[in-house]
Design a protein around this motif. Structure first.
Motif, PDB file in Angstrom:
ATOM      1  N   UNK A   8     -10.063   1.349  -3.194  1.00  0.00           N
ATOM      2  CA  UNK A   8      -8.950   2.259  -3.485  1.00  0.00           C
ATOM      3  C   UNK A   8      -7.877   2.126  -2.396  1.00  0.00           C
ATOM      4  N   UNK A   9      -8.302   1.999  -1.144  1.00  0.00           N
ATOM      5  CA  UNK A   9      -7.336   1.842  -0.053  1.00  0.00           C
ATOM      6  C   UNK A   9      -6.491   0.589  -0.273  1.00  0.00           C
ATOM      7  N   UNK A  10      -7.162  -0.496  -0.684  1.00  0.00           N
ATOM      8  CA  UNK A  10      -6.424  -1.742  -0.927  1.00  0.00           C
ATOM      9  C   UNK A  10      -5.392  -1.539  -2.034  1.00  0.00           C
ATOM     10  N   UNK A  11      -5.785  -0.816  -3.082  1.00  0.00           N
ATOM     11  CA  UNK A  11      -4.833  -0.603  -4.185  1.00  0.00           C
ATOM     12  C   UNK A  11      -3.668   0.273  -3.716  1.00  0.00           C
ATOM     13  N   UNK A  12      -3.947   1.256  -2.859  1.00  0.00           N
ATOM     14  CA  UNK A  12      -2.858   2.095  -2.326  1.00  0.00           C
ATOM     15  C   UNK A  12      -1.871   1.237  -1.534  1.00  0.00           C
ATOM     16  N   UNK A  13      -2.411   0.302  -0.752  1.00  0.00           N
ATOM     17  CA  UNK A  13      -1.528  -0.557   0.055  1.00  0.00           C
ATOM     18  C   UNK A  13      -0.655  -1.435  -0.836  1.00  0.00           C
ATOM     19  N   UNK A  14      -1.251  -1.937  -1.934  1.00  0.00           N
ATOM     20  CA  UNK A  14      -0.456  -2.756  -2.854  1.00  0.00           C
ATOM     21  C   UNK A  14       0.686  -1.924  -3.446  1.00  0.00           C
ATOM     22  N   UNK A  15       0.378  -0.703  -3.847  1.00  0.00           N
ATOM     23  CA  UNK A  15       1.410   0.159  -4.438  1.00  0.00           C
ATOM     24  C   UNK A  15       2.520   0.404  -3.415  1.00  0.00           C
ATOM     25  N   UNK A  16       2.119   0.704  -2.196  1.00  0.00           N
ATOM     26  CA  UNK A  16       3.095   0.911  -1.127  1.00  0.00           C
ATOM     27  C   UNK A  16       3.989  -0.323  -0.958  1.00  0.00           C
ATOM     28  N   UNK A  17       3.354  -1.497  -0.944  1.00  0.00           N
ATOM     29  CA  UNK A  17       4.107  -2.737  -0.742  1.00  0.00           C
ATOM     30  C   UNK A  17       5.075  -3.006  -1.896  1.00  0.00           C
TER      31      UNK A  17
END
Ligand code: NAD
Ligand code: DAU
Length: 353
Positions: free
Chosen positions: A162-171
């Motif tokens: 989930x953290x990885x997906x949050x980072x992608x969304x942020x990027x």
């Protein structure tokens, strides 16, 4: 209309039902119908033309391109995920595929679609990513609750995905300007929750006279939020949230697991007394979850300050509603436990694959 992913699961189904009742805007609901997806959650919408259900995978780019072109949604609300921490410990692969690669594929499809919109539509478009408080890691007993500014310290394969997906969304917001919103919410409970999670599992086992498994010493603390309040928070963020921002959502309701389980036992004893005696007798301490986070707590002041959202249910009112719902829907639980809820899927989709 809006496109919802994962809308046959626990929170997604509650959201779709709530959205159609409150906003009334049509929904395209894309769900793979994994073990966690259940069309019985959406039975009330069987004849509702505002709900278009599509069985499919967020990792299927061709399908996504077709849906976005056909329905031209003004917003995406992204729930689809593998969501159970224990399953992520036994088999992390599906969590990487859906939560990280699936979110990436969805973001790519949405970026391409969004890039082709007229200026005003591009401006108003929203991609709302539904995430979890578990990305922040574990708190000590006296630590301040998680704020949006906390560093990410995920500890399980689930929370790391989930953290990885949050980072992608942020990027995608930072690099491409995609109008994203991210919500990080605490533990939900309420109707339609799959009985692998603590609260529905304990209700189902207690009614069946089976042991109530408590991991470790039962003193791990979670913040619990009634699912209807989560749905209202998502509507608020979608409508009034500032793009590129993240919003923590919580119930201001920290409780150790043992207290949760004892509360459920007491409610069941009151509403459906057991001749064999109080349900607490069924409590069984079992081996702890590996890497079990000790405490989560949410500082939900930002969403209250900026968007005026606060939970309306206390734990007392929400858990009573929830226990009553499970008592009145024991057929739903029985279908999940027997696997009968999948019959409709096989009947409808089996021959098409
Ligand atoms: P759930 O497991 O009940 O439902 C997930 C849904 O996603 C299911 O209907 C499943 O069929 C669907 N799905 C899974 N993989 C898919 C794929 N590849 N393509 C399309 N659909 C797919 O989950 P939930 O508890 O409703 O959680 C929903 C979201 O909210 C998740 O993103 C989760 O991380 C997040 N969240 C959950 C909680 C909680 O307490 N349950 C709290 C905070 C955040
Ligand atoms: O915090 C938000 C998260 O809450 C969501 O992101 C996840 O999708 C959701 O599953 C939930 O994760 P948890 O691991 O906190 O939920 P779960 O219901 O699995 O467990 C709650 C607590 O109860 C946890 O401390 C583990 C414990 N537990 C759980 C089960 C299933 C037990 O003691 N016994 C059990 O049998």
């Amino acid at each position: 209309m809006i496109l919802v992913t994962g809308g046959a699961g626990f929170i997604g189904a509650n959201f779709v039902l709530d959205w159609l009742a409150e906003a009334g805007e049509p929904v395209v609901n894309l769900d793979k119908l994994t073990y966690a997806g259940n069309m019985e959650n959406l039975a009330a919408l069987a004849d509702d033309g505002r709900h278009i259900f599509v069985r499919g995978d967020i990792g299927d780019r061709v399908l996504l391109d077709g849906l976005l072109a056909q329905h031209q949604p003004r917003a995406i609300v992204h729930f689809a995920a593998e969501s159970h921490v224990d399953r992520s410990i036994h088999g992390p692969g599906e969590f990487i595929r859906t939560n990280i690669e699936g979110t990436f594929t969805l973001l790519e499809a949405v970026r391409a679609h969004w890039g082709g919109l007229a200026e005003a539509e591009r401006h108003d478009f929203r991609f709302l990513h539904v995430s979890t408080d578990e990305v922040y890691g574990s708190l000590g007993p006296r630590d301040a609750p998680f704020a949006e500014t906390n560093a990410y310290q995920p500890n399980s394969p689930y929370s790391a995905s989930k953290a990885a997906s949050d980072h992608l969304v942020r990027a995608y917001h930072h690099t491409y300007g995609l109008p994203t919103l991210t919500t990080n919410c605490s533990n939900n409970y309420g109707a339609y929750q799959f009985p692998e999670k603590l609260i529905p599992l304990v209700i189902a086992n207690a009614l069946a006279g089976k042991p109530l498994p408590i991991y470790g010493d039962g003193m791990n603390v979670r913040d619990w939020l009634y699912v209807g309040d989560h749905c209202a928070a998502i509507r608020a963020v979608l409508t009034r949230g500032r793009t590129g921002e993240t919003y923590n959502i919580g119930g201001w309701n920290e409780m150790p697991n043992l207290v949760i389980v004892k509360t459920i036992c007491a409610l069941l004893d009151e509403l459906r007394p057991d001749a064999a005696g109080p349900r607490e007798r069924l409590i069984a301490f079992v081996k702890d979850r590996p890497g079990h986070d000790r405490r989560y707590a949410i500082d939900a002041r930002k969403i209250e300050r900026e968007l005026g959202w606060r939970p309306t249910e206390t734990f007392e009112t929400g858990i009573r509603k929830t226990v009553r719902w499970y008592l009145e829907h024991q057929d739903w639980v029985a279908h999940v436990q027997s696997g009968a809820y999948r019959d409709w899927v096989e009947k409808n989709y089996g021959a098409r694959q």
